[in-house]
Design a protein around this motif. Structure first.
Motif, PDB file in Angstrom:
ATOM      1  N   ARG A 373      16.471   4.772   0.887  1.00  0.00           N
ATOM      2  CA  ARG A 373      17.432   5.146   1.935  1.00  0.00           C
ATOM      3  C   ARG A 373      17.775   3.983   2.852  1.00  0.00           C
ATOM      4  O   ARG A 373      18.751   4.058   3.616  1.00  0.00           O
ATOM      5  N   PHE A 374      16.997   2.910   2.796  1.00  0.00           N
ATOM      6  CA  PHE A 374      17.280   1.736   3.619  1.00  0.00           C
ATOM      7  C   PHE A 374      18.096   0.690   2.855  1.00  0.00           C
ATOM      8  O   PHE A 374      18.505  -0.311   3.427  1.00  0.00           O
ATOM      9  N   GLY A 375      18.259   0.915   1.546  1.00  0.00           N
ATOM     10  CA  GLY A 375      19.042  -0.018   0.743  1.00  0.00           C
ATOM     11  C   GLY A 375      18.236  -1.034  -0.038  1.00  0.00           C
ATOM     12  O   GLY A 375      18.791  -1.961  -0.620  1.00  0.00           O
ATOM     13  N   ARG A 376      16.908  -0.856  -0.083  1.00  0.00           N
ATOM     14  CA  ARG A 376      16.071  -1.801  -0.825  1.00  0.00           C
ATOM     15  C   ARG A 376      15.737  -1.247  -2.205  1.00  0.00           C
ATOM     16  O   ARG A 376      15.439  -0.068  -2.368  1.00  0.00           O
ATOM     17  N   GLY A 377      15.775  -2.123  -3.192  1.00  0.00           N
ATOM     18  CA  GLY A 377      15.350  -1.776  -4.534  1.00  0.00           C
ATOM     19  C   GLY A 377      13.981  -2.354  -4.840  1.00  0.00           C
ATOM     20  O   GLY A 377      13.487  -3.242  -4.128  1.00  0.00           O
ATOM     21  N   PHE A 378      13.357  -1.882  -5.902  1.00  0.00           N
ATOM     22  CA  PHE A 378      12.015  -2.319  -6.288  1.00  0.00           C
ATOM     23  C   PHE A 378      12.007  -2.635  -7.775  1.00  0.00           C
ATOM     24  O   PHE A 378      12.550  -1.874  -8.580  1.00  0.00           O
ATOM     25  N   THR A 379      11.407  -3.761  -8.134  1.00  0.00           N
ATOM     26  CA  THR A 379      11.369  -4.199  -9.526  1.00  0.00           C
ATOM     27  C   THR A 379       9.940  -4.164 -10.047  1.00  0.00           C
ATOM     28  O   THR A 379       8.964  -4.256  -9.279  1.00  0.00           O
ATOM     29  N   ALA A 380       9.828  -4.064 -11.364  1.00  0.00           N
ATOM     30  CA  ALA A 380       8.500  -4.050 -11.987  1.00  0.00           C
ATOM     31  C   ALA A 380       7.766  -5.358 -11.735  1.00  0.00           C
ATOM     32  O   ALA A 380       6.545  -5.369 -11.561  1.00  0.00           O
ATOM     33  N   GLU A 381       8.531  -6.465 -11.702  1.00  0.00           N
ATOM     34  CA  GLU A 381       7.896  -7.778 -11.510  1.00  0.00           C
ATOM     35  C   GLU A 381       7.225  -7.883 -10.146  1.00  0.00           C
ATOM     36  O   GLU A 381       6.257  -8.637  -9.974  1.00  0.00           O
ATOM     37  N   GLN A 382       7.732  -7.151  -9.156  1.00  0.00           N
ATOM     38  CA  GLN A 382       7.179  -7.245  -7.808  1.00  0.00           C
ATOM     39  C   GLN A 382       6.355  -6.013  -7.421  1.00  0.00           C
ATOM     40  O   GLN A 382       5.993  -5.852  -6.250  1.00  0.00           O
ATOM     41  N   ALA A 383       6.039  -5.172  -8.373  1.00  0.00           N
ATOM     42  CA  ALA A 383       5.242  -3.984  -8.070  1.00  0.00           C
ATOM     43  C   ALA A 383       3.862  -4.390  -7.554  1.00  0.00           C
ATOM     44  O   ALA A 383       3.212  -5.292  -8.102  1.00  0.00           O
ATOM     45  N   LEU A 384       3.431  -3.750  -6.490  1.00  0.00           N
ATOM     46  CA  LEU A 384       2.148  -4.089  -5.870  1.00  0.00           C
ATOM     47  C   LEU A 384       0.995  -3.450  -6.638  1.00  0.00           C
ATOM     48  O   LEU A 384       1.065  -2.288  -7.041  1.00  0.00           O
ATOM     49  N   GLN A 385      -0.078  -4.235  -6.820  1.00  0.00           N
ATOM     50  CA  GLN A 385      -1.249  -3.785  -7.558  1.00  0.00           C
ATOM     51  C   GLN A 385      -2.499  -3.990  -6.709  1.00  0.00           C
ATOM     52  O   GLN A 385      -2.585  -4.931  -5.916  1.00  0.00           O
ATOM     53  N   ALA A 386      -3.487  -3.095  -6.894  1.00  0.00           N
ATOM     54  CA  ALA A 386      -4.769  -3.280  -6.230  1.00  0.00           C
ATOM     55  C   ALA A 386      -5.458  -4.542  -6.764  1.00  0.00           C
ATOM     56  O   ALA A 386      -5.256  -4.904  -7.934  1.00  0.00           O
ATOM     57  N   PRO A 387      -6.239  -5.226  -5.933  1.00  0.00           N
ATOM     58  CA  PRO A 387      -6.558  -4.915  -4.532  1.00  0.00           C
ATOM     59  C   PRO A 387      -5.392  -5.241  -3.598  1.00  0.00           C
ATOM     60  O   PRO A 387      -4.599  -6.138  -3.874  1.00  0.00           O
ATOM     61  N   TYR A 388      -5.329  -4.506  -2.501  1.00  0.00           N
ATOM     62  CA  TYR A 388      -4.245  -4.639  -1.536  1.00  0.00           C
ATOM     63  C   TYR A 388      -4.691  -5.489  -0.345  1.00  0.00           C
ATOM     64  O   TYR A 388      -5.783  -5.310   0.186  1.00  0.00           O
ATOM     65  N   HIS A 389      -3.801  -6.390   0.055  1.00  0.00           N
ATOM     66  CA  HIS A 389      -4.043  -7.230   1.220  1.00  0.00           C
ATOM     67  C   HIS A 389      -3.211  -6.700   2.379  1.00  0.00           C
ATOM     68  O   HIS A 389      -2.059  -6.302   2.185  1.00  0.00           O
ATOM     69  N   VAL A 390      -3.777  -6.703   3.576  1.00  0.00           N
ATOM     70  CA  VAL A 390      -3.098  -6.132   4.739  1.00  0.00           C
ATOM     71  C   VAL A 390      -3.252  -7.053   5.943  1.00  0.00           C
ATOM     72  O   VAL A 390      -4.348  -7.580   6.194  1.00  0.00           O
ATOM     73  N   ILE A 391      -2.148  -7.235   6.668  1.00  0.00           N
ATOM     74  CA  ILE A 391      -2.179  -7.974   7.934  1.00  0.00           C
ATOM     75  C   ILE A 391      -1.517  -7.097   9.000  1.00  0.00           C
ATOM     76  O   ILE A 391      -0.403  -6.605   8.803  1.00  0.00           O
TER      77      ILE A 391
END
Length: 470
Positions: A373-391
């Motif tokens: 709904r914000f206009g952003r798309g998501f690609t398989a190449e950039q899919a996030l995988q565990a482990p997750y980093h957070v700041i």
């Protein structure tokens, strides 16, 4: 205090030089080096003990088109393409002549600094910043503004460019025709010294450190953390008002939606451009993170507690280790790592189901090739995988983008569109190319105006001196 005294034609100055430059950041140093290349003596006055300016606190990235560094990386770029990117981002609000001039000169200035002054520029590769259609960011190896400033100071020293530090300019001395004849500056002990000049360049940045001017021109950022140089008090704006100079786009500014909190370390927007997302304390995304980091600051600041969480993975983490600021954040303990989304939510105090739903939605969008709904798309190449980093991050004001209206070579214009006799401005002191608000800021616009316009103004001011003395 920024004063104007109409006594320039009668005052006896302590000494005089051809060109005085107020401000010892990147803009002032490059302007001074450019003037020296034209054979004109110049002196830079800097209020701090050590020249730093806003450049010191930046990432140190300077956009430029058509450089040999791009060609070596097989990047095809042009001044026309760069101009189009800048104007598209600011919705055609900037002066197109200045945009075109900066884009056209950018490659030459970067190569001049590299060849004549041994600034070790290299091209930032691997990702595009929001709004840029080609890789054109140039930086020094450590990718920090601190290193860029060190390189410029070394160049100034080798070129024997005089820099007077701890010299806070308080007064411009002008005549009835608004010709600047010299300046007064204050030393730390309160003593006043005066320098006469043929030409003056204002390279003293913007007004981000002046709460009164922020309240007047950018009230929406009054309560935001200011993460800029405290010396940015808006003297150029105040002097300009007193001289009836034209002021443009004073509501323009550059903010950033990714300042590690409470560590106050800048986190590169490469985290987002390579696939990262921002969650609020409700475990939800709240924007298109690819729109731009400047306008993202205001979006972060309206979230609960003015906080967001940058969420990314090991792939992105390893790519961001090339940035010294990111490594500093890691050493400071700003980066947390979680082996699952459940653990992430529990440890951060976020609603687990909301976090899981957010990631389910991103996966579904990717699978169906749809945008959110914000206009952003998501690609398989950039899919996030565990482990997750957070700041944990917040939004902050970095520097202002409006200022004195100038010509394409840095001459300051008055309210009738006439050039003032011998006054130039560049960098944050001048109107930039980001338009009237935060959304027009294209990554690197600040240093583009500082470095490239600094060089153009320095050369033109030097030629003006030569003409004046002929």
């Amino acid at each position: 205090m920024a004063n104007i005294k109409f006594d320039g034609g009668s005052i006896n100055f302590d000494f005089s030089v051809s060109l005085v430059i107020i401000g010892g950041g990147a803009c002032g140093l490059v302007a001074g080096l450019a003037a020296l290349s034209e054979g004109i003596e110049a002196v830079v006055l800097e209020r701090d003990e050590t020249p730093r300016g806003s450049t010191f606190m930046s990432s140190g990235f300077v956009p430029a088109a058509g450089t040999r560094f791009q060609k070596a990386a097989n990047v095809i770029d042009s001044a026309a393409l760069m101009s189009a990117d800048i104007l598209a981002k600011n919705h055609d609000e900037a002066d197109p002549a200045i945009v075109a001039t900066l884009a056209e000169a950018s490659g030459r200035v970067i190569e001049w600094l590299a060849d004549d002054h041994q600034i070790p520029f290299e091209l930032v590769e691997g990702f595009l910043y929001p709004g840029h259609s080609q890789m054109r960011m140039h930086c020094t190896p450590r990718r920090t503004g601190e290193e860029l400033m060190s390189c410029l100071l070394n160049a100034a020293q080798k070129a024997e460019l005089p820099i007077l530090t701890e010299a806070r300019v308080t007064t411009l001395h002008v005549d009835e025709d608004r010709r600047v004849h010299g300046i007064s500056f204050e030393r730390p002990d309160g003593s006043i010294e005066q320098i006469g000049c043929d030409v003056l360049i204002l390279a003293c940045n913007g007004y981000g450190g002046n709460p009164e001017l922020i309240a007047r021109h950018i009230p929406q950022m009054q309560q935001a953390l200011y993460f800029g140089h405290e010396g940015n008090q808006g003297e150029a704006i105040l002097w300009g008002e007193a001289l009836n100079a034209s002021l443009k786009d004073l509501g323009g500014y550059q903010a950033h939606g990714s300042l590690a909190w409470p560590h106050q370390t800048l986190i590169s927007w490469a985290v987002m451009m390579q696939g990262g997302v921002q969650l609020n304390k409700n475990g939800q995304r709240f924007s298109n993170e690819h729109s731009g980091y400047s306008e993202q600051a205001a979006k972060v600041l309206v979230q609960p507690e003015q906080i967001a969480f940058n969420v990314f993975d090991t792939r992105i983490h390893e790519q961001c280790l090339q940035f010294e600021d990111y490594r500093n954040a890691q050493e400071a303990g700003a980066i947390k790592v979680f082996d699952s989304l459940d653990t992430l939510a529990n440890e951060l105090g976020l609603p687990t189901e909301a976090v899981l739903n957010t990631f389910r939605e991103m996966q579904e969008l990717q699978e169906h090739g749809e945008t959110d709904r914000f206009g952003r798309g998501f690609t398989a190449e950039q899919a996030l995988q565990a482990p997750y980093h957070v700041i944990r991050v917040t939004g902050a004001l970095f520097h202002t983008q409006g200022g004195l209206e100038i010509t394409s070579n840095g001459r300051v214009l008055d309210n009738q569109g006439h050039a003032l006799p011998n006054l130039f401005a560049a960098g944050g002191a001048a109107r930039g190319v980001s338009g009237s608000n935060d959304s027009g800021y294209l990554s690197g616009n600040g240093l583009l105006s500082a470095v490239v316009m600094g060089a153009l103004a320095g050369r033109k001011a030097a030629r003006s001196v030569a003409w004046h003395k002929a």
